[in-house]
Design a protein around this motif. Structure first.
Motif, PDB file in Angstrom:
ATOM      1  N   ARG A 152       0.770  -1.197   0.039  1.00 19.70           N
ATOM      2  CA  ARG A 152      -0.225   0.055   0.090  1.00 19.70           C
ATOM      3  C   ARG A 152       0.981   1.159  -0.073  1.00 19.70           C
ATOM      4  O   ARG A 152       1.921   1.184   0.746  1.00 19.70           O
ATOM      5  CB  ARG A 152      -0.846   0.166   1.021  1.00 19.70           C
ATOM      6  N   LEU A 153       0.341   2.275  -0.735  1.00 23.57           N
ATOM      7  CA  LEU A 153       1.051   3.548  -1.051  1.00 23.57           C
ATOM      8  C   LEU A 153       0.141   4.594  -0.234  1.00 23.57           C
ATOM      9  O   LEU A 153      -0.998   4.746  -0.271  1.00 23.57           O
ATOM     10  CB  LEU A 153       1.205   4.055  -2.188  1.00 23.57           C
ATOM     11  N   TRP A 154       0.812   5.590   0.447  1.00 23.51           N
ATOM     12  CA  TRP A 154       0.325   6.750   0.845  1.00 23.51           C
ATOM     13  C   TRP A 154       1.099   8.068   0.358  1.00 23.51           C
ATOM     14  O   TRP A 154       2.351   8.126   0.403  1.00 23.51           O
ATOM     15  CB  TRP A 154       0.249   6.840   2.607  1.00 23.51           C
ATOM     16  N   ASP A 155       0.378   8.994  -0.068  1.00 23.00           N
ATOM     17  CA  ASP A 155       1.068  10.388  -0.268  1.00 23.00           C
ATOM     18  C   ASP A 155       1.175  11.221   0.795  1.00 23.00           C
ATOM     19  O   ASP A 155      -0.079  11.305   1.539  1.00 23.00           O
ATOM     20  CB  ASP A 155       0.027  10.999  -1.459  1.00 23.00           C
ATOM     21  N   LEU A 156       2.292  11.599   1.143  1.00 24.81           N
ATOM     22  CA  LEU A 156       2.545  12.377   2.328  1.00 24.81           C
ATOM     23  C   LEU A 156       2.348  13.809   2.162  1.00 24.81           C
ATOM     24  O   LEU A 156       2.784  14.611   2.948  1.00 24.81           O
ATOM     25  CB  LEU A 156       4.028  11.971   2.979  1.00 24.81           C
ATOM     26  N   GLY A 157       1.901  14.169   1.013  1.00 22.83           N
ATOM     27  CA  GLY A 157       1.465  15.739   0.853  1.00 22.83           C
ATOM     28  C   GLY A 157       2.352  16.466   0.102  1.00 22.83           C
ATOM     29  O   GLY A 157       2.187  17.884  -0.209  1.00 22.83           O
ATOM     30  N   GLN A 158       3.542  16.146  -0.420  1.00 21.92           N
ATOM     31  CA  GLN A 158       4.504  16.966  -1.066  1.00 21.92           C
ATOM     32  C   GLN A 158       4.245  16.901  -2.533  1.00 21.92           C
ATOM     33  O   GLN A 158       4.098  17.780  -3.381  1.00 21.92           O
ATOM     34  CB  GLN A 158       6.078  16.262  -0.759  1.00 21.92           C
ATOM     35  N   ASN A 159       4.266  15.712  -3.110  1.00 24.34           N
ATOM     36  CA  ASN A 159       3.795  15.381  -4.712  1.00 24.34           C
ATOM     37  C   ASN A 159       3.157  14.200  -4.826  1.00 24.34           C
ATOM     38  O   ASN A 159       2.708  13.535  -4.034  1.00 24.34           O
ATOM     39  CB  ASN A 159       5.099  15.846  -5.544  1.00 24.34           C
ATOM     40  N   ASN A 160       3.063  13.742  -6.267  1.00 24.88           N
ATOM     41  CA  ASN A 160       2.491  12.343  -6.630  1.00 24.88           C
ATOM     42  C   ASN A 160       1.017  12.381  -6.138  1.00 24.88           C
ATOM     43  O   ASN A 160       0.428  11.279  -5.733  1.00 24.88           O
ATOM     44  CB  ASN A 160       3.197  11.206  -6.156  1.00 24.88           C
ATOM     45  N   PRO A 196      -3.716   0.359  -2.789  1.00 23.12           N
ATOM     46  CA  PRO A 196      -3.182  -1.145  -2.823  1.00 23.12           C
ATOM     47  C   PRO A 196      -2.496  -1.678  -4.196  1.00 23.12           C
ATOM     48  O   PRO A 196      -2.956  -1.221  -4.936  1.00 23.12           O
ATOM     49  CB  PRO A 196      -4.542  -2.015  -2.287  1.00 23.12           C
ATOM     50  N   LEU A 197      -1.333  -2.530  -4.020  1.00 25.15           N
ATOM     51  CA  LEU A 197      -0.874  -3.037  -5.044  1.00 25.15           C
ATOM     52  C   LEU A 197      -0.737  -4.412  -4.813  1.00 25.15           C
ATOM     53  O   LEU A 197      -0.384  -4.846  -4.057  1.00 25.15           O
ATOM     54  CB  LEU A 197       0.651  -2.536  -5.174  1.00 25.15           C
ATOM     55  N   ARG A 198      -1.517  -5.154  -5.864  1.00 17.55           N
ATOM     56  CA  ARG A 198      -1.935  -6.592  -5.455  1.00 17.55           C
ATOM     57  C   ARG A 198      -1.133  -7.379  -6.675  1.00 17.55           C
ATOM     58  O   ARG A 198      -0.940  -7.026  -7.726  1.00 17.55           O
ATOM     59  CB  ARG A 198      -3.458  -6.956  -5.682  1.00 17.55           C
ATOM     60  N   GLY A 199      -0.651  -8.511  -6.375  1.00 13.47           N
ATOM     61  CA  GLY A 199       0.256  -9.495  -7.195  1.00 13.47           C
ATOM     62  C   GLY A 199       0.876 -10.517  -6.376  1.00 13.47           C
ATOM     63  O   GLY A 199       1.072 -11.504  -6.903  1.00 13.47           O
ATOM     64  N   HIS A 200       1.260 -10.025  -5.146  1.00 14.10           N
ATOM     65  CA  HIS A 200       1.841 -11.236  -4.527  1.00 14.10           C
ATOM     66  C   HIS A 200       0.928 -12.292  -3.806  1.00 14.10           C
ATOM     67  O   HIS A 200      -0.343 -11.818  -3.804  1.00 14.10           O
ATOM     68  CB  HIS A 200       2.840 -10.557  -3.084  1.00 14.10           C
TER      69      HIS A 200
END
Length: 459
Positions: A152-160, A196-200
């Motif tokens: 799982r990824l979270w954007d911390l507020g800087q970019n992306n 979420p990134l799923r594949g494993h």
């Protein structure tokens, strides 16, 4: 009622300097406090005090800088004929501060200067358990691996903030299908559940963010390592080579190579453009539980469940050192920025510092009452973080840096230390700070130029 009469009759005089009065005028002019202007004009008697002998040299320099910046802004306003402060008086802070208030300010200043600031990210996932987590060097992206096989990824507020999510390849579109318009308030990455990134097909044991390559690497219990694109969150590559679960991994400073440690008692070296390992490091008697690249990328350190730490040559996979002394599984490693020392920690709750040239343990830190899960030993890019730990950084030798540790006890320890080859450091020469977080399990700690970042969860 008595105090009100004293107040209305100007019983209490206010003493301040001309510079303080100018600062007050500039502040009120900027924010437009008309009511305060009327109060100051009506009820207060201002006595200008020009005695500056009470100020020390440091206060004079700081005041001159602040007054010059503010005075330039105020002088421009004062040229206006309609200046509302032409007849206004005011006050600033007293030249002589109350003793109790001064003692409190000194105590707060002492605490701030003696401890490195900590930034804590607490991940809550009710549907699964956090296993590992990392941030990129700029602290823009937070990546976590979970026991339900998700990354799982979270954007911390800087970019992306805005990203195009990879299309589901199991769906197909008819000619009459109309693509829905994206919502203007739609953010792909949210601080809530994460992307979420799923594949494993097994728990994700370790993750790493490569912002320069725009990739995320994940190692899993399913014996594989995957690379994920940050551009569309698709799986870029699948790396196979281990026969048993992968516990750990590390990326070289240049980003060219990756090393993994596995339940098959080996560590393997990978190149991102090849899906098979290019080197195999064999010698541990049990699982390889942690791996780390040397700063010069010529060596690799591995720690295992056999309670040993081993140093390997990258070019020929030759064993260079065997360091024994731990009484439990070694779970984390960290090289000193100079490369002369190696720190290791694990289930025995101790942090050992090894001199690689002499192959001896030169120091042992204690203080954790739970298993140590993460170490980071880093030089500081900016002096602001070092200044908080050391009263006079000019007296420090060149081999000075911060050694941070975190564990299953929810404690973060920050140690500012220096070493020389001719003596071992005594406890009196070690400056340290301890943080008791509300997390019951910390999975990672990293040193950044301005703060120390810790990631944890509550189980």
């Amino acid at each position: 009622f008595k105090h009100l009469l004293f107040f209305r009759s100007c019983k209490y005089d206010i003493y301040l300097s001309q510079d303080a009065l100018n600062l007050l005028k500039a502040y009120l002019a900027k924010h437009g406090h008309v009511l305060l202007i009327q109060v100051l004009q009506t009820w207060f008697h201002i006595d200008i005090n020009n005695d500056t002998n009470k100020k020390n040299s440091e206060d004079e320099e700081e005041m001159e800088e602040e007054v010059n910046v503010t005075r330039n802004d105020f002088d421009d306003r004062a040229m206006d004929a309609n200046d509302v402060f032409a007849k206004c008086n005011g006050h600033a802070e007293y030249q002589s501060v109350d003793k109790e208030l001064r003692d409190l300010q000194d105590a707060i200043k002492g605490v701030r200067e003696s401890m490195a600031p900590l930034k804590l990210y607490k991940i809550s996932a009710p549907d699964t358990q956090l296993v590992c987590a990392k941030t990129d060097p700029n602290c823009n992206i937070l990546c976590g691996g979970f026991s339900n096989s998700e990354v799982r990824l979270w954007d911390l507020g800087q970019n992306n903030v805005k990203r195009r999510v990879n299309r589901n390849i199991s769906e197909f579109e008819l000619a009459c299908y109309m693509q829905p318009e994206p919502s203007p308030d739609d953010n792909t990455l949210q601080i809530g559940a994460g992307l979420p990134l799923r594949g494993h097909s097994g728990p994700v044991q370790d993750v790493c963010v490569l912002p320069r390559e725009e990739l995320i690497l994940s190692a899993s219990y399913d014996n594989t390592m995957r690379a994920w694109r940050l551009s569309d969150y698709s799986c870029a590559a699948l790396y196979r080579g281990h026969n048993y679960p992968i516990w750990c991994m590390d990326v070289s400073k240049s980003g060219l190579f990756v090393v993994t440690g596995s339940n098959d008692r080996t560590a393997k070296l990978w190149s991102l453009n090849r899906t098979f390992p290019v080197r195999v490091f064999v010698g541990h008697l049990s699982d390889v539980t942690c791996v780390k690249f040397h700063p010069n990328e010529v060596y690799i350190a591995t720690g295992g469940a056999d309670r040993s730490v081993r140093l390997w040559s990258v070019c020929d996979a030759r064993l260079m050192r065997v360091l024994c002394g731990h009484r439990g599984v070694v779970r984390t490693l960290a090289f000193a920025p100079s490369g002369s020392y190696l720190a290791s920690a694990g289930d025995d709750k101790k942090i050992k510092v090894w001199d690689l040239a002499a192959c001896t343990c030169v120091h042992e830190y204690r203080g954790h009452h739970g298993k140590v899960t993460a170490l980071d030993w880093s030089a500081i890019g900016k002096s602001s973080l070092t200044n908080r730990m050391v009263p006079d950084p000019s007296d420090l030798p060149t081999e000075n840096s911060l050694l941070c540790s975190a564990g299953m006890d929810g404690i973060v320890k920050v140690v500012c230390d220096s070493y020389s080859k001719n003596k071992q450091m005594s406890n009196q020469e070690v400056l340290s700070s301890t943080y008791n977080t509300k997390c019951t399990y910390l999975v990672d700690v990293q040193v950044h130029p301005e703060w120390v970042v810790a990631i944890g969860t509550k189980r």
